[in-house]
Design a protein around this motif. Structure first.
Motif, PDB file in Angstrom:
ATOM      1  N   LEU A   1      37.571  18.918  13.283  1.00  0.00           N
ATOM      2  CA  LEU A   1      36.573  18.311  12.399  1.00  0.00           C
ATOM      3  C   LEU A   1      35.171  18.297  12.998  1.00  0.00           C
ATOM      4  CD1 LEU A   1      38.537  15.249  10.948  1.00  0.00           C
ATOM      5  CD2 LEU A   1      38.075  17.445   9.858  1.00  0.00           C
ATOM      6  N   LEU A   2      35.065  18.408  14.317  1.00  0.00           N
ATOM      7  CA  LEU A   2      33.758  18.302  14.957  1.00  0.00           C
ATOM      8  C   LEU A   2      32.763  19.364  14.483  1.00  0.00           C
ATOM      9  CD1 LEU A   2      32.341  16.452  16.912  1.00  0.00           C
ATOM     10  CD2 LEU A   2      33.023  17.954  18.792  1.00  0.00           C
ATOM     11  N   PRO A   3      33.166  20.627  14.229  1.00  0.00           N
ATOM     12  CA  PRO A   3      32.191  21.591  13.692  1.00  0.00           C
ATOM     13  C   PRO A   3      31.582  21.154  12.365  1.00  0.00           C
ATOM     14  CG  PRO A   3      34.089  22.752  14.573  1.00  0.00           C
ATOM     15  CD  PRO A   3      34.434  21.295  14.596  1.00  0.00           C
ATOM     16  N   PHE A   4      32.364  20.491  11.518  1.00  0.00           N
ATOM     17  CA  PHE A   4      31.818  20.006  10.251  1.00  0.00           C
ATOM     18  C   PHE A   4      30.822  18.866  10.496  1.00  0.00           C
ATOM     19  CE2 PHE A   4      35.929  21.886   9.336  1.00  0.00           C
ATOM     20  CZ  PHE A   4      35.639  22.711   8.258  1.00  0.00           C
ATOM     21  N   VAL A   5      31.119  18.034  11.496  1.00  0.00           N
ATOM     22  CA  VAL A   5      30.176  16.974  11.865  1.00  0.00           C
ATOM     23  C   VAL A   5      28.876  17.590  12.369  1.00  0.00           C
ATOM     24  CG1 VAL A   5      29.775  15.035  13.424  1.00  0.00           C
ATOM     25  CG2 VAL A   5      32.027  15.348  12.389  1.00  0.00           C
ATOM     26  N   GLY A   6      28.991  18.627  13.211  1.00  0.00           N
ATOM     27  CA  GLY A   6      27.795  19.294  13.715  1.00  0.00           C
ATOM     28  C   GLY A   6      26.965  19.909  12.602  1.00  0.00           C
ATOM     29  N   ALA A   7      27.641  20.503  11.606  1.00  0.00           N
ATOM     30  CA  ALA A   7      26.920  21.105  10.482  1.00  0.00           C
ATOM     31  C   ALA A   7      26.156  20.049   9.693  1.00  0.00           C
ATOM     32  CB  ALA A   7      27.904  21.841   9.575  1.00  0.00           C
ATOM     33  N   LEU A   8      26.791  18.920   9.428  1.00  0.00           N
ATOM     34  CA  LEU A   8      26.131  17.868   8.648  1.00  0.00           C
ATOM     35  C   LEU A   8      25.004  17.204   9.431  1.00  0.00           C
ATOM     36  CD1 LEU A   8      29.261  16.256   6.955  1.00  0.00           C
ATOM     37  CD2 LEU A   8      27.572  17.791   5.929  1.00  0.00           C
ATOM     38  N   LEU A   9      25.217  16.992  10.737  1.00  0.00           N
ATOM     39  CA  LEU A   9      24.144  16.412  11.545  1.00  0.00           C
ATOM     40  C   LEU A   9      22.955  17.363  11.639  1.00  0.00           C
ATOM     41  CD1 LEU A   9      25.938  14.638  14.533  1.00  0.00           C
ATOM     42  CD2 LEU A   9      24.544  13.585  12.758  1.00  0.00           C
ATOM     43  N   GLY A  10      23.241  18.658  11.784  1.00  0.00           N
ATOM     44  CA  GLY A  10      22.155  19.631  11.804  1.00  0.00           C
ATOM     45  C   GLY A  10      21.359  19.607  10.516  1.00  0.00           C
ATOM     46  N   LEU A  11      22.057  19.475   9.388  1.00  0.00           N
ATOM     47  CA  LEU A  11      21.378  19.406   8.097  1.00  0.00           C
ATOM     48  C   LEU A  11      20.525  18.146   7.992  1.00  0.00           C
ATOM     49  CD1 LEU A  11      20.919  20.443   5.217  1.00  0.00           C
ATOM     50  CD2 LEU A  11      23.023  19.252   4.545  1.00  0.00           C
ATOM     51  N   ILE A  12      21.060  17.016   8.450  1.00  0.00           N
ATOM     52  CA  ILE A  12      20.311  15.757   8.377  1.00  0.00           C
ATOM     53  C   ILE A  12      19.037  15.834   9.217  1.00  0.00           C
ATOM     54  CG2 ILE A  12      20.374  13.318   9.028  1.00  0.00           C
ATOM     55  CD1 ILE A  12      23.347  13.331   8.272  1.00  0.00           C
ATOM     56  N   VAL A  13      19.168  16.335  10.442  1.00  0.00           N
ATOM     57  CA  VAL A  13      17.991  16.438  11.308  1.00  0.00           C
ATOM     58  C   VAL A  13      16.975  17.409  10.712  1.00  0.00           C
ATOM     59  CG1 VAL A  13      17.195  17.191  13.583  1.00  0.00           C
ATOM     60  CG2 VAL A  13      19.252  15.787  13.383  1.00  0.00           C
TER      61      VAL A  13
ATOM     62  N   ALA B   1      28.527  22.739  17.707  1.00  0.00           N
ATOM     63  CA  ALA B   1      29.683  21.862  17.866  1.00  0.00           C
ATOM     64  C   ALA B   1      30.893  22.633  18.375  1.00  0.00           C
ATOM     65  CB  ALA B   1      30.005  21.181  16.537  1.00  0.00           C
ATOM     66  N   VAL B   2      31.043  23.894  17.941  1.00  0.00           N
ATOM     67  CA  VAL B   2      32.159  24.715  18.413  1.00  0.00           C
ATOM     68  C   VAL B   2      32.051  24.948  19.916  1.00  0.00           C
ATOM     69  CG1 VAL B   2      33.150  27.033  18.326  1.00  0.00           C
ATOM     70  CG2 VAL B   2      32.659  25.819  16.211  1.00  0.00           C
ATOM     71  N   VAL B   3      30.833  25.151  20.410  1.00  0.00           N
ATOM     72  CA  VAL B   3      30.649  25.311  21.857  1.00  0.00           C
ATOM     73  C   VAL B   3      31.136  24.068  22.592  1.00  0.00           C
ATOM     74  CG1 VAL B   3      28.933  25.585  23.689  1.00  0.00           C
ATOM     75  CG2 VAL B   3      28.742  26.928  21.593  1.00  0.00           C
ATOM     76  N   HIS B   4      30.771  22.904  22.070  1.00  0.00           N
ATOM     77  CA  HIS B   4      31.234  21.647  22.677  1.00  0.00           C
ATOM     78  C   HIS B   4      32.755  21.539  22.612  1.00  0.00           C
ATOM     79  CE1 HIS B   4      31.496  17.383  23.655  1.00  0.00           C
ATOM     80  NE2 HIS B   4      32.196  17.209  22.544  1.00  0.00           N
ATOM     81  N   VAL B   5      33.332  21.905  21.476  1.00  0.00           N
ATOM     82  CA  VAL B   5      34.783  21.826  21.305  1.00  0.00           C
ATOM     83  C   VAL B   5      35.494  22.750  22.284  1.00  0.00           C
ATOM     84  CG1 VAL B   5      36.659  22.429  19.739  1.00  0.00           C
ATOM     85  CG2 VAL B   5      34.755  21.052  18.914  1.00  0.00           C
ATOM     86  N   LEU B   6      35.041  23.998  22.381  1.00  0.00           N
ATOM     87  CA  LEU B   6      35.705  24.958  23.259  1.00  0.00           C
ATOM     88  C   LEU B   6      35.608  24.530  24.718  1.00  0.00           C
ATOM     89  CD1 LEU B   6      34.583  28.321  21.611  1.00  0.00           C
ATOM     90  CD2 LEU B   6      36.826  27.228  21.480  1.00  0.00           C
TER      91      LEU B   6
END
Length: 264
Positions: free
Chosen positions: A113-125, A86-91
């Protein structure tokens, strides 16, 4: 629906500098956590065979030395990799909007907030994959950390696409939720920047519900969208464009801008 004026202005230099510092610090922290929490590889037995990986390992994080089981390490790796994606996308998005002087303050909170979204989505998948694609008798030692980290990073990098795919998949399995006021916004254009220019000029159309836009018309000429978000569509004035209000093409129908764009 009335558009909130909060964060409607462009980001200031101070806002940009603070956001850059926070993003770089977060990136460094995530890399350190990923390296420290990475599960140890299987060892080599005295007879030349392969020993199973250690069940637990101690990590060093800024004076904190927790002992993580392999299962816990995998959870940390997945969430960290998702956040890094998500950080790559943000940058990438951040430098694009800053470089084009089109960054609005309302986007800064999304970037943080997007890195936290990426972390949670990664966990869900990861949970979905572990629950459906691995043997119920298998354990954490059967999981390849490189594979799950790569998947989690891609999920974080394409968090929007992942969310839409999960919505489409489970939308066919579960009952459709009624549309609420915060779920569906009718496409609307509130501003056109700049007000005029020659062919090739990059035009930003601000509004709401524009994330699914497919094209923009300038008179009879149609241009391809180079960047689309819910509140912003960006395109270039195509050859053959004529003076008039731009029209954004969306699945819900064409949306006409309230202002005229003058083609020089």
């Amino acid at each position: 629906m009335t558009e909130s004026p909060v964060g409607a202005g462009y980001a200031r230099t101070r806002d940009i500098i603070v956001t850059v510092v926070l993003l770089l610090a977060l990136t460094a922290l995530l890399v350190i956590v990923l390296v420290q929490a990475w599960p140890p590889a299987p060892g080599v037995a005295p007879d030349g065979g392969t020993e199973p990986p250690a069940r637990a390992t101690t990590v060093e994080l800024f004076g904190w030395s927790p002992t993580l089981s392999r299962e816990t390490s995998l959870f940390v790796v997945v969430m960290t990799a998702g956040a890094l994606g998500a950080v790559v996308h943000v940058l990438r998005s951040f430098y694009w909007y800053v470089g084009n002087r089109a960054l609005r303050r309302s986007w800064l909170m999304m970037y943080l907030l997007l890195p936290f979204v990426g972390a949670l989505l990664g966990l869900i998948v990861y949970l979905v994959l572990r629950g459906g694609l691995t043997s119920p008798t298998g354990g954490a030692s059967d999981v390849n950390p490189y594979g799950i980290a790569a998947i989690a990073a891609l999920v974080g990098l394409f968090s929007r696409e992942t969310s839409e795919k999960l919505r489409s998949v489970f939308g066919t399995l579960l009952a459709q939720a009624p549309a609420g006021r915060d779920q569906v916004l009718a496409p609307r254009i509130t501003a056109v920047e700049p007000a005029g220019g020659p062919v090739g000029t990059v035009v930003a159309l601000h509004g709401t519900g524009l994330g699914s836009a497919t094209a923009v018309r300038f008179g009879a000429a149609q241009s391809r969208i180079t960047d689309a978000a819910d509140t912003l569509v960006r395109t270039a004035v195509p050859p053959g464009a004529t003076t008039g209000p731009p029209v954004v093409i969306t699945p819900a129908g064409p949306v006409t801008a309230p202002a005229v764009f003058t083609v020089d």
